[in-house]
Design an enzyme around this catalytic site. Structure first.
Site, PDB file in Angstrom:
ATOM      1  N   ASP A   1      -6.817  10.061   2.528  1.00 46.02           N
ATOM      2  CA  ASP A   1      -7.745   8.999   2.960  1.00 46.02           C
ATOM      3  C   ASP A   1      -8.677   9.458   4.082  1.00 46.02           C
ATOM      4  O   ASP A   1      -8.219   9.902   5.139  1.00 46.02           O
ATOM      5  CB  ASP A   1      -6.972   7.775   3.451  1.00 46.02           C
ATOM      6  CG  ASP A   1      -6.162   7.114   2.348  1.00 46.02           C
ATOM      7  OD1 ASP A   1      -6.062   7.675   1.247  1.00 46.02           O
ATOM      8  OD2 ASP A   1      -5.618   6.031   2.600  1.00 46.02           O
TER       9      ASP A   1
ATOM     10  N   GLU B   1      -6.186  -1.626  -2.218  1.00 45.80           N
ATOM     11  CA  GLU B   1      -6.033  -0.835  -1.001  1.00 45.80           C
ATOM     12  C   GLU B   1      -7.377  -0.609  -0.307  1.00 45.80           C
ATOM     13  O   GLU B   1      -8.437  -0.678  -0.916  1.00 45.80           O
ATOM     14  CB  GLU B   1      -5.430   0.533  -1.339  1.00 45.80           C
ATOM     15  CG  GLU B   1      -4.127   0.439  -2.124  1.00 45.80           C
ATOM     16  CD  GLU B   1      -3.419   1.766  -2.211  1.00 45.80           C
ATOM     17  OE1 GLU B   1      -2.436   1.942  -1.482  1.00 45.80           O
ATOM     18  OE2 GLU B   1      -3.842   2.637  -2.981  1.00 45.80           O
TER      19      GLU B   1
HETATM   20  C1  FRU Z   1      -4.426   5.017  -0.105  1.00 51.26           C
HETATM   21  C2  FRU Z   1      -3.161   4.753   0.644  1.00 51.26           C
HETATM   22  C3  FRU Z   1      -3.374   3.724   1.724  1.00 51.26           C
HETATM   23  C4  FRU Z   1      -2.297   4.030   2.718  1.00 51.26           C
HETATM   24  C5  FRU Z   1      -2.153   5.539   2.593  1.00 51.26           C
HETATM   25  C6  FRU Z   1      -0.758   6.044   2.666  1.00 51.26           C
HETATM   26  O1  FRU Z   1      -4.531   6.315  -0.592  1.00 51.26           O
HETATM   27  O2  FRU Z   1      -2.141   4.350  -0.229  1.00 51.26           O
HETATM   28  O3  FRU Z   1      -3.340   2.400   1.259  1.00 51.26           O
HETATM   29  O4  FRU Z   1      -2.658   3.616   3.995  1.00 51.26           O
HETATM   30  O5  FRU Z   1      -2.713   5.911   1.345  1.00 51.26           O
HETATM   31  O6  FRU Z   1      -0.694   7.433   2.571  1.00 51.26           O
END
Ligand code: FRU
Length: 424
Positions: free
Chosen positions: A53, A294
Site C-alpha cells: 500500500d 478497502e
Molecule cells: C490493502 C490492505 C489494507 C490494509 C493492509 C494490510 O492492501 O489490505 O486494507 O491496511 O493492506 O497489509
C-alpha cells in the site's frame, strides 16, 4: 436481523447500497476499465524490502504535495527474508511467495522521497520500534498540515484489535534528502462500535481500518473515511430486496452472500485538530455483494464526490464476481446517494490473464492511479509467477460524469506532485 435499509433507516443519512444487480454488470477485460498488462520483467524498488500500500503525502483537500521540491510517499513495508531458514523450501531455495504472503503480520510504515516523482529513495521507518502500540502498522494517510512541515499520520494499529490512530511528526528537507522527525506519541482515535460497525467479537474476519481524513469542499468540515463491515454477528445479516436490486429472473437466489458485509465508513471531527471523532453511519454498504471495501478515498471533481475503494475477487459474495482492482461511486453531495461508476462500480481491474498483477490502487485528483505489483505470471499457463512487492506502472484515467476511461500509462511508481510547499 434487519436489512441494511431497516438498520440505518432512522439515521440522518441512509447508506447508499452497492447492489447485487450493480455487481452483475461488472465486466472483466473491458479495455476502458482494465489495467494494461504488467510485464514480468518489472524493476524492483528495493531488494531488501517488500512494499505494498502506497500513501502519497497530501493536504486535507486531497492534493498530492511535495515539500521544497521533494516528493514523499509512505508505504506499508516488510523485510524480505531470502536467507532465513524459515523461508527456504525443501531444496534450500528461497520461498518468496510464502514470505510475501506473511507480510501483513509484520507490516511497518516506511517513507521514501524523490526529486522526480519516481525512482524513490529509501527514507526509513516513520516510527521507531516500540512507538506503535500493536504489532502491525496498517494503511492510512499522511497529511501535510502546514508550511512548518507538520505531518499528521493517520493509520491503523492492528493486532491486538484494530484501532484508528494518529501520530504527529515533521518532515525536514535538505539539499540531499528528506527525513521524518517526531512521530513519537500515538493517539488512539476510535474502534468499531458493534452498533454501526462490526467488531472482532461479532466476526473474527472483521475489517476496520485504512483512515482517509479530508476536508469537505462544500461544508469545510473535517471528516474521515475508513473501511468497515456492517455491525452484527457473522451470518446474521439479511440480504433483502434492496441489497439484491433489480435482477433478471433466475438471479433472486442470494446463496450464502449474507457473510459478505463490507462498508465504507465515515466519521466527523468534533474539533479542528482531528483529535476527537464521532462515527456516523456508513456512506456505502455492500451487504450480499462483497466483504471488503478497502482504502476508501475521494476525488473531488466538477462539484461531485467520486468515492473510490479497492476490492478483491475472493471477497465477492456467492453469485457475483469481479476482478481485483479499484471500484468507484459518485454523488452530488457528501452523504449521497452514491451510484456506481460505469454502471457496475468497476473502475480499474486486473486483466483476467494476470488476475493478481496489481492491487491497492489509489486514485489521485489528477486522474493518475498508483498501485503495487503483487504477482505476475512468467509462463503461458500462469503456473509460474514472479512476486512483486514493488511499485506498479501508474495508470492515467479520465473521470467524466458517471464514467471513467483508461487513457495513459506512465512509469513505475510515478506519483508527481500537484503542488509544492516551501517550508518556512
Ligand atoms: C490493502 C490492505 C489494507 C490494509 C493492509 C494490510 O492492501 O489490505 O486494507 O491496511 O493492506 O497489509
Amino acid at each position: 436481523m434487519k436489512t441494511t435499509t431497516e438498520k440505518f433507516g432512522a439515521t440522518p443519512h441512509q447508506p447508499s447500497l452497492w447492489t447485487r444487480a450493480d455487481a452483475l454488470k461488472v465486466r472483466a477485460d473491458d479495455p476502458t476499465t482494465t489495467q494494461p498488462l504488467v510485464s514480468a520483467d518489472f524493476p524492483v524498488l528495493n531488494n531488501d524490502v517488500f512494499i505494498w500500500d502506497t500513501m502519497p503525502l497530501r493536504d486535507l483537500d486531497g492534493n498530492v504535495t511535495s515539500v521544497d521540491g521533494w516528493s514523499v510517499i509512505f508505504t506499508l513495508t516488510a523485510d524480505r527474508h531470502p536467507n532465513d531458514p524459515q523461508y527456504l523450501d525443501e531444496d534450500g531455495n528461497y520461498d518468496i511467495l510464502r514470505d510475501w504472503n506473511d507480510r501483513h503480520g509484520r507490516a511497518k510504515m516506511y517513507y521514501w522521497f524523490s526529486r522526480t516523482g519516481k525512482n524513490w529513495e529509501f527514507g526509513g521507518r516513520v516510527m521507531a520500534e516500540g512507538v506503535s502500540p500493536t504489532a502491525r502498522e496498517w494503511a492510512g494517510t499522511p497529511i501535510l498540515l502546514n508550511d512548518r512541515g507538520e505531518v499528521d499520520l493517520y493509520y491503523t494499529a492492528v493486532t491486538p484489535g484494530a484501532t484508528i490512530v494518529k501520530v504527529r511528526g515533521r518532515v525536514v528537507t535538505t539539499e540531499h534528502g528528506v527525513s521524518m522527525v517526531g512521530f513519537e506519541k500515538v493517539k488512539p482515535l476510535f474502534e468499531a462500535d458493534g452498533n454501526m460497525y462490526q467488531t472482532e467479537a461479532q466476526n473474527a474476519f472483521w475489517g476496520f481500518r485504512d483512515p482517509w481524513p479530508f476536508r469537505d469542499p462544500k461544508d469545510g468540515k473535517l471528516y474521515m473515511l475508513f473501511e468497515g463491515n456492517v455491525a452484527g454477528e457473522r451470518g446474521s445479516h439479511k440480504v433483502g430486496e434492496a441489497e439484491i436490486g433489480d435482477v433478471p429472473p433466475g438471479y433472486e437466489d442470494v446463496g450464502n452472500s449474507r457473510y459478505q458485509t463490507a462498508c465504507v465508513g465515515i466519521a466527523v471531527a468534533r474539533d479542528a485538530d482531528g483529535d476527537d471523532w464521532e462515527m456516523l453511519p456508513p456512506l456505502l454498504t455492500a451487504v450480499g455483494v462483497n466483504d471488503q471495501t478497502e482504502r476508501p478515498h475521494f476525488v473531488f471533481q466538477d462539484g461531485k464526490y467520486y468515492l473510490f475503494t479497492i476490492s478483491h475477487t475472493f471477497t465477492y459474495a456467492d453469485g457475483v464476481t469481479g476482478p481485483d482492482g479499484v471500484y468507484g461511486f459518485v454523488a452530488d453531495s457528501l452523504f449521497g446517494p452514491y451510484v456506481p461508476l460505469n454502471g457496475s462500480g468497476l473502475v480499474l481491474g486486473n486483466p483476467s490473464s494476470q488476475p493478481f498483477q496489481t492491487y491497492s490502487h489509489y486514485v489521485m485528483p489528477n486522474g493518475l492511479v498508483t498501485s503495487f505489483i503483487d504477482s505476475v505470471p512468467t509462463d503461458e499457463a500462469g503456473t509460474q509467477i514472479r512476486v512483486g512487492g514493488t511499485e506498479a506502472p501508474t495508470v492515467g484515467m479520465k473521470i467524466k460524469g458517471l464514467q471513467t476511461f483508461v487513457v495513459a500509462e506512465y512509469d513505475y511508481g510515478y506519483i508527481p506532485p500537484m503542488l509544492d510547499v516551501t517550508l518556512k
